[in-house]
Design a protein around this motif. Structure first.
Motif, PDB file in Angstrom:
ATOM      1  N   HIS A   6       1.964   8.649  -5.153  1.00 36.46           N
ATOM      2  CA  HIS A   6       2.594   7.460  -5.418  1.00 36.46           C
ATOM      3  C   HIS A   6       1.829   6.308  -6.212  1.00 36.46           C
ATOM      4  CE1 HIS A   6       5.975   8.656  -2.703  1.00 36.46           C
ATOM      5  NE2 HIS A   6       5.146   8.966  -1.904  1.00 36.46           N
ATOM      6  N   ARG A   7       0.403   6.829  -6.202  1.00 38.82           N
ATOM      7  CA  ARG A   7      -0.784   6.190  -6.988  1.00 38.82           C
ATOM      8  C   ARG A   7      -0.767   4.560  -6.852  1.00 38.82           C
ATOM      9  NH1 ARG A   7       0.821   8.961 -12.308  1.00 38.82           N
ATOM     10  NH2 ARG A   7      -0.628  10.850 -12.169  1.00 38.82           N
ATOM     11  N   ILE A   8      -0.840   4.307  -5.251  1.00 41.60           N
ATOM     12  CA  ILE A   8      -0.869   3.163  -4.530  1.00 41.60           C
ATOM     13  C   ILE A   8      -2.134   2.936  -3.781  1.00 41.60           C
ATOM     14  CG2 ILE A   8       0.167   1.572  -2.868  1.00 41.60           C
ATOM     15  CD1 ILE A   8       2.888   2.471  -3.583  1.00 41.60           C
ATOM     16  N   PHE A   9      -2.990   2.016  -4.159  1.00 45.53           N
ATOM     17  CA  PHE A   9      -4.202   1.800  -3.377  1.00 45.53           C
ATOM     18  C   PHE A   9      -3.898   0.744  -1.926  1.00 45.53           C
ATOM     19  CE2 PHE A   9      -6.421   2.199  -7.337  1.00 45.53           C
ATOM     20  CZ  PHE A   9      -7.691   3.028  -6.961  1.00 45.53           C
ATOM     21  N   THR A  10      -4.449   1.541  -0.891  1.00 46.66           N
ATOM     22  CA  THR A  10      -4.317   0.990   0.503  1.00 46.66           C
ATOM     23  C   THR A  10      -5.527   0.982   1.123  1.00 46.66           C
ATOM     24  OG1 THR A  10      -3.422   2.680   1.439  1.00 46.66           O
ATOM     25  CG2 THR A  10      -1.812   1.207   0.666  1.00 46.66           C
ATOM     26  N   GLY A  11      -5.846   0.316   2.256  1.00 50.75           N
ATOM     27  CA  GLY A  11      -7.243   0.121   2.982  1.00 50.75           C
ATOM     28  C   GLY A  11      -7.210   0.901   4.302  1.00 50.75           C
ATOM     29  N   SER A  12      -8.159   1.190   4.682  1.00 52.77           N
ATOM     30  CA  SER A  12      -8.582   1.752   5.929  1.00 52.77           C
ATOM     31  C   SER A  12      -9.087   0.665   6.723  1.00 52.77           C
ATOM     32  CB  SER A  12      -9.415   2.888   6.006  1.00 52.77           C
ATOM     33  OG  SER A  12     -10.607   2.422   5.718  1.00 52.77           O
ATOM     34  N   ALA A  13      -9.337   0.831   8.018  1.00 56.75           N
ATOM     35  CA  ALA A  13      -9.815   0.165   9.225  1.00 56.75           C
ATOM     36  C   ALA A  13     -11.031   0.957  10.242  1.00 56.75           C
ATOM     37  CB  ALA A  13      -8.967  -0.739   9.743  1.00 56.75           C
ATOM     38  N   SER A  14     -11.815   0.167  10.977  1.00 57.81           N
ATOM     39  CA  SER A  14     -12.436   0.797  11.867  1.00 57.81           C
ATOM     40  C   SER A  14     -11.773   1.616  12.598  1.00 57.81           C
ATOM     41  CB  SER A  14     -13.276  -0.208  12.621  1.00 57.81           C
ATOM     42  OG  SER A  14     -12.485  -1.064  13.255  1.00 57.81           O
ATOM     43  N   ASP A  15     -10.477   1.226  13.102  1.00 54.52           N
ATOM     44  CA  ASP A  15      -9.482   1.709  13.744  1.00 54.52           C
ATOM     45  C   ASP A  15      -8.760   2.635  12.921  1.00 54.52           C
ATOM     46  OD1 ASP A  15      -7.143   2.723  15.127  1.00 54.52           O
ATOM     47  OD2 ASP A  15      -6.272   0.829  15.162  1.00 54.52           O
TER      48      ASP A  15
END
Length: 383
Positions: free
Chosen positions: A337-346
């Motif tokens: 879908h060509r969408i940037f999202t972020g991760s987390a330590s969880d």
């Protein structure tokens, strides 16, 4: 020569960006809902931002802090009108971790103490003192072990009762909203009781607003939702919209003396031009209110979806917790879908940290893509 390997990299090379979109060298366009770790506050390549920096560079780009730089005072005055701390003093630096280091240094000089209370799930940076109070022992080098950190459960004010000899505590450091920790929002009562504890024992309350500040939560600083006042506030990320800028806001009782703090690059002409442009756009385009409205819309729509464990956040700082690790979901959003999202330590939490002027139709693009990606997740993974 090879680059030192720091992050796992996406196989994408951005070459242009505008607003909430990034283009790679192949001409593919991506919706940016991560903003390079919550840095892009007013959108990529905002015309006023570009003009302000370009105009400044034509005049003078840099000189050290051994001379008067009028733009520093202009920045301080504009910040005073928006941030809710008009009587505080501003110290300009380059980054978030640097802001944390200097905040802890000021607090220690002021109190003559060296113990610091931090919280589970916290992230304050990777430099020496900052990482000592970050809840991730794998990031600390042996030299960090000299710092006296006391980690307490986040959002549990009753845990303060476990602190022995509070008169030995230099500072309490807490994020306005935990970012890397998975977008964990402190309750109003938690922050209020931290403030009372610090008042009672002469402790400096440091609010880390590096990720959650600058309008991202719908208020200038996230802790202002709780109606508390910090002694020191750390800032960076959205402050410069991509240009390296950091800062401290310091209560007037912290007295400056020559040699206590210093910086070569902090508050340079270009950094100030970038930071001034950000504030001007925030004010002119009413971005704090827009962040609150768009964020509320996104969270309301996300709450309607099945298979999500929890949706957390304020404004455009949103954490979506799933009942499974989100790595493949993020990969699908990026590749399909060509969408940037972020991760987390969880590992089960996906972070959404777009520009504050994200449009409703852009939010809808994400909601549609997220729904489609979620529909392809095997049923046994969604409990």
């Amino acid at each position: 020569m090879q680059l030192f390997d720091v992050y796992p990299l996406f196989d994408i090379t951005p070459v242009r960006a505008e607003g909430s979109f990034v283009r790679d060298e192949k001409g593919h366009q991506y919706l940016d809902l991560y903003g390079g770790h919550a840095v892009i506050s007013i959108g990529h390549s905002h015309p006023h931002y570009v003009s302000k920096i370009t105009e400044q560079l034509r005049q003078i780009g840099f000189y050290s802090n051994s001379v008067k730089i009028p733009q520093q005072q202009e920045l301080a005055e504009k910040l005073a009108t928006l941030c809710g701390y008009p009587d505080y003093n501003l110290f300009l630096i380059n980054s978030g971790a640097e802001a944390i280091e200097n905040a802890l240094k000021v607090a220690s000089f002021h109190t003559g103490r060296k113990k610091v209370i931090a919280f589970t799930g916290s992230f304050h940076g990777r430099t020496s003192a900052a990482v000592a109070f970050t809840d991730d022992a794998t990031l600390r080098a042996p030299l960090n072990t000299g710092h006296e950190a006391i980690f307490l459960p986040f959002n549990d004010a009753a845990a303060l009762n476990q602190v022995t000899n509070p008169e030995e505590i230099c500072a309490v450091i807490v994020e306005g909203i935990q970012g890397v920790g998975g977008v964990q929002v402190p309750t109003e009562s938690f922050l209020q009781q931290l403030r009372q504890f610090c008042n009672q024992h002469g402790i400096v309350l440091i609010l880390d607003e590096i990720q959650s500040g600058y309008g991202r939560s719908g208020k200038f600083f996230a802790h202002q939702h709780a109606g508390v006042q910090a002694d020191i506030i750390t800032m960076a990320k959205g402050m410069g919209n991509g240009f390296p800028v950091g800062g401290l806001l310091l209560h007037p009782r912290f007295k400056a003396r020559y040699g206590l703090l210093g910086t070569t690059f902090g508050g340079n002409y270009l950094a100030c031009a970038a930071a001034i442009a950000v504030l001007e756009v925030m004010q002119e385009e009413n971005l704090m209110q827009k962040a609150a409205e768009t964020g509320n819309y996104l969270m309301q729509e996300l709450h309607k979806l099945e298979g999500l464990k929890e949706v957390r956040g304020l404004g455009l700082m949103i954490g979506i917790e799933m009942p499974f690790p989100v790595a493949e979901l993020r990969k699908a959003l990026l590749q399909e879908h060509r969408i940037f999202t972020g991760s987390a330590s969880d590992k089960n939490t996906l972070r959404v940290l777009p520009a504050l002027n994200l449009k409703k139709e852009e939010a809808d693009l994400f909601l549609k893509a997220f729904t489609e990606a979620l529909s392809k997740v095997p049923a046994h993974m969604i409990v």
